[in-house]
Structures are given as structure tokens and as C-alpha cells.
Enzyme design. Structure first.
Site: not given
Ligand code: NAP
Length: 460
Positions: A155, A206, A228, A262
Site C-alpha cells: 500500500h 497509481g 490503472e 483519477c
Molecule cells: P504513486 O506515487 O504511483 O503511488 C501508487 C503506489 O505505487 C504506491 O503504493 C507507491 O508506493 C507505489 N510506487 C511508487 N513508486 C513505485 C515504483 N517505482 N515501483 C512500484 N511501486 C511504486 O501514485 P499516487 O501519487 O499514490 O496516486 C496518484 C496517481 O494514481 C494519479 O496519477 C492517479 O490518477 C492515479 N490513480 C489511478 C486510478 C485508476 O483507477 N486509474 C485510481 C487512483 C489513482 P509509495 O507510496 O511507497 O511511493
């Protein structure tokens, strides 16, 4: 990035969590793998009972869990309660319908008899975001546990209490050890874990960066992945839309979840003949929002999820202005403690602006005028993203014709966006691939095995 609860309403650190050691992680993966060998043998009834129990626990603990969400990522408390309710509905939905979705499908081939049998594939890794800490996990865990897979979840680092609480719900519901495990690890360690032979599939919700990292590993090690990712949904207003109701939905579409969905409406595209009236009303409504503590019942816009998120959106707004855009409303951080950003409208955004193709993940709307319906469709599709989008019109048939021409995974007519257990969710283009929720969502990590039956005949 430290694994910490920081209250974004005040930016105070509440609790810091230690990352799992390599040994603890190895132990978690081993238990998930051995649990799979037992769980795959269980029947649908037992799996459904477990999921219904998790749903019941979510409902019973709604107040406590909703407060945890609000504390860790700043969602308005009433909306956090709504998220818990929706998550429980997702667990119930797959418990009630999973067996039917996964039943054998009889084929009618030209020769012989055949069927498709659905089998689980093994341990799955889910990487989940903070913006809907329970709902996002429910979308991934409920269908896959019903299928017979076992689950590891990494998470987001800013919602550790939510991550731990979900694992506790499973334990309390009677889940066997290793069926659902929360991993307190960093993003890069989650990506590295994809290589592990015991992990058979990975799903990430993410950012594009994280998605690309996970998908590269999945590609390298030939594993199925679902992504997603982000979006920059268009909110199209045609000249025959009911303006007052449309503006209400425009505000909700942009600021729901404090602007961090998102599928939020991010680009407001309005035909010229109603552009002035829409903009005036939209600006008035956004400027009247009550900004404050997300636990207070009358607050309409709470903080962003973290100080870093608030700083990032403020930087994007400045970059847009430096690139020639105009601020019609807001544009700055709110003058108070916490991770707050003013409700903001940006106009005069041209294609050469460095922010034109970026996702704005906060209470910041971009506004565009277009000559007509065709101009609206062209502009809506001028985005690297393809998640959702909406069209406001009194003429539903016209709305459907326009929807047909929008290159996204979801289009909503006369509503900014919508999600429920029985509707598929997902995108195209840089918004990812695969689907969650509905019957489609249970189909992603399943071996659809062909079984063909022949009359025993003489060999050729
Ligand atoms: P994020 O920084 O990508 O984080 C999402 C998850 O990925 C977190 O658990 C994060 O862990 C992990 N993560 C980060 N870097 C990683 C890597 N190099 N390898 C593997 N995992 C990694 O995104 P966010 O800021 O939390 O969320 C915002 C983004 O998600 C926005 O672009 C939003 O549009 C998108 N989103 C999309 C949907 C959909 O259904 N399409 C739904 C919700 C959100 P850490 O927290 O430890 O960095």
C-alpha cells in the site's frame, strides 16, 4: 520515502512504521505461496463466506476506519464513510456473484465437445494508491480471493494504518495465514518483488512512473499485469445542457476527494455560446467553497493528501502561468497550516504550455472554449490519457453519439463520473490497461483453461 502517518490537515507526524526486513518479506511471500496450495482447493461457498464476513466487519467498523482514512490522507469524513460502504458492497458483490462468473462456459465447436474452466493462477501482488485506501484494495482483493488466488498488497507509504487495518479485517474474518498480507515496503522493493518466481501476476493503481516500473518488471519476467493509471478527464458542456445543474456537477467532478481522483473532471470544455455563463457560475461556486478541517461536517474542500502533493500542484500552476496561462480563480496555497490548495481555475491554456498534457491532481480546473461539438471532441481526445470523461446535454442520443467518439475507457452522460461494484472501471492510452470491478474484473488473473472431450477414435 518513510512509511508514516502524517495528518495533512496540520502536517504533523502521527506515527512512523519500520519497513519489513528482507527476511520478513521472504516469510510473507512463502506463506502466500503455501496458502495458495490450500486456498485453490477450497470451494466458492467458503470463499464467499469469508468475503461476506469482511464486508460485515467493514460496516461494523465504519466510523473507526473512516476516521483513519481522514487522518492519513485528508478525505472529508462523510466521504470516507461512503468509501467504506462502497468497499463493503464490492466484497459482497464478488461473494454473491463470483461462482456464477467463474462457472464453466460450454463451447459449441465444430468438432467434439469443449468447455472453458476458470482456475486461479497463484500469488498476486497489488500495488495500491492512497487516494481511496480501502476501495482500491477491495477492487483488487475481492475478485481475486474469490477466484482462489492469494494476495500480497504493497500500500502507499502515507496510509500505513489503513493498509494494516485491511489485513486485520481479513484475520478477524477468519482468513487463513498467507491469504491476504500487507507488505510494509517501498515502491522500488515492490517492483523488484515482481521477479520472484512465486508471484504470478501484478496489478498497480497509481502514477505512470510507478506503472511503468511495475510493467517493465512484469514484461521482463513474463507475468500478467493490470495498470490503472492517471487521467485528465474532459467535462464537455454542449449548448443544450441545463446550466445550473451542470455547474453543480462541474464543481463536484473537480473537487471530490479534494481534487484527487483519477477520474476527476480536470479539463472543462464548453461550447462558445454558453462558455461565459458556465464560467461565471463555475467561478462563483468554486469561490464559495468552505475550505477546512476534513473532520468538520460543513467543510467542502479539505487538504491534499500530503505537503508534497500540495507543493507539486502549486508548482504546476506556476509552471502553467509561466507558460502563458491565466489564473481566473485561486492559484495559491491556502494561508493556513496543512497541505491546502485554493480552488483554482486556469484559462488560456495553449497546446505549447508545458502543463497542457499533464494531469492536475488537486482542486485545479482548466477551462477551454470551443466552437462546437466537433471542437469539444477533438480537444477531449487531445490528451495522452484515456481514463474517463463526461458530456452534459439534454439530448441523450446526441450524448451517446459524442460518447462514441471519445477515446477513453469510460464516458458518463450528465454525470461527471461514477463507480459501483457491477460497472467495469479502467482506461486506455496512458491511463493503463485491464479492468477492475464487474464481471470483467474477476477475469484478469484467471487461467481460462480449455478442456476438450473427444469420442475415443482410431488414430489417423
Ligand atoms: P504513486 O506515487 O504511483 O503511488 C501508487 C503506489 O505505487 C504506491 O503504493 C507507491 O508506493 C507505489 N510506487 C511508487 N513508486 C513505485 C515504483 N517505482 N515501483 C512500484 N511501486 C511504486 O501514485 P499516487 O501519487 O499514490 O496516486 C496518484 C496517481 O494514481 C494519479 O496519477 C492517479 O490518477 C492515479 N490513480 C489511478 C486510478 C485508476 O483507477 N486509474 C485510481 C487512483 C489513482 P509509495 O507510496 O511507497 O511511493
Amino acid at each position: 520515502m518513510p512509511i508514516q502517518t502524517i495528518n495533512p490537515n496540520t502536517n504533523t507526524v502521527i506515527q512512523t512504521f519500520a519497513e519489513m526486513t528482507d527476511e520478513q518479506l521472504e516469510n510473507a511471500v512463502a506463506k502466500a505461496a503455501s496458502s495458495f496450495e490450500d486456498w485453490r482447493q477450497t470451494g466458492y461457498k467458503l470463499r464467499a463466506n469469508l468475503l461476506h464476513k469482511v464486508a460485515g466487519l467493514l460496516r461494523a467498523k465504519k466510523d473507526m476506519l473512516a476516521k483513519m482514512i481522514t487522518l492519513e490522507m485528508g478525505k472529508l469524513f462523510a466521504h470516507a464513510e461512503g468509501e467504506i460502504k462502497l468497499s463493503a458492497e464490492i466484497f459482497d458483490y464478488y461473494a454473491s456473484n463470483g461462482e456464477n462468473f467463474l462457472a464453466d462456459k460450454t463451447l459449441h465447436p465444430v468438432h467434439g465437445e469443449a468447455l472453458i474452466r476458470h482456475s486461479p493462477i497463484g500469488v498476486l501482488l497489488g500495488v495500491e494508491p492512497w487516494n481511496f485506501p480501502f476501495y482500491q484494495v477491495a477492487r483488487f482483493a475481492a475478485p481475486n480471493i474469490m477466484t482462489g488466488n492469494t494476495i500480497l498488497v504493497k500500500h502507499a507509504s502515507i496510509v500505513p494504518q489503513c493498509g494494516i487495518a485491511i489485513e486485520e479485517l481479513f484475520k478477524e474474518a477468519g482468513a487463513p495465514v498467507g491469504l491476504y498480507t500487507n507488505l510494509l515496503i517501498s515502491g522500488p522493493r515492490a517492483s523488484a518483488l515482481v521477479a520472484d518466481k512465486r508471484i504470478k501476476g501484478v496489478s498497480l493503481t497509481g502514477s505512470e512512473e510507478a506503472g511503468s516500473s511495475i510493467a517493465s518488471e512484469a514484461g521482463k519476467y513474463l507475468k500478467k499485469s493490470v495498470l490503472e493509471l492517471g487521467g485528465s478527464d474532459a467535462f464537455i458542456v454542449l449548448e443544450d445542457a441545463d446550466m445550473d445543474k451542470t455547474v453543480e456537477w462541474a464543481v463536484t467532478g473537480r473537487i471530490n476527494n479534494n481534487g484527487q481522483c483519477c477520474v476527476a473532471s480536470k479539463r472543462f470544455i464548453v461550447v462558445e455560446s454558453v462558455a461565459d455563463i458556465f464560467l461565471e457560475k463555475f467561478k462563483t461556486k468554486l469561490s464559495q467553497l468552505i475550505v477546512g478541517d476534513p473532520m468538520e461536517a460543513d467543510t467542502q474542500l479539505g487538504p491534499m493528501s500530503s505537503e508534497a502533493a500540495a507543493a507539486q500542484i502549486a508548482d504546476q500552476v506556476q509552471k502553467a502561468v509561466d507558460g502563458g496561462a491565466t489564473i481566473l480563480l485561486g492559484g495559491k496555497r491556502v494561508k493556513r497550516e496543512g497541505a491546502f490548495m485554493e480552488p483554482t481555475i486556469i484559462t488560456n491554456m495553449q497546446r505549447d504550455n508545458p502543463v497542457y498534457y499533464e494531469e492536475l491532481f488537486g482542486p485545479v480546473a482548466t477551462f477551454f472554449r470551443v466552437n462546437d461539438e466537433k471542437g469539444a471532441i477533438d480537444l477531449a481526445n487531445d490528451s495522452p490519457y484515456g481514463l474517463g470523461g463526461s458530456i452534459f446535454t439534454e439530448d441523450i442520443e446526441r450524448g451517446k453519439r459524442v460518447a462514441d467518439q471519445i477515446d477513453t475507457g469510460m464516458v458518463f452522460i450528465n454525470h461527471p463520473t461514477w463507480t459501483q461494484a457491477d460497472l467495469p472501471f479502467g482506461g486506455t492510452k496512458r491511463s493503463g490497461y485491464g479492468r477492475e470491478l464487474s464481471e470483467l474484473g474477476i477475469d484478469e488473473f484467471v487461467n481460462k483453461k480449455l478442456i476438450r472431450i473427444s469420442e475415443l477414435s482410431d488414430p489417423f
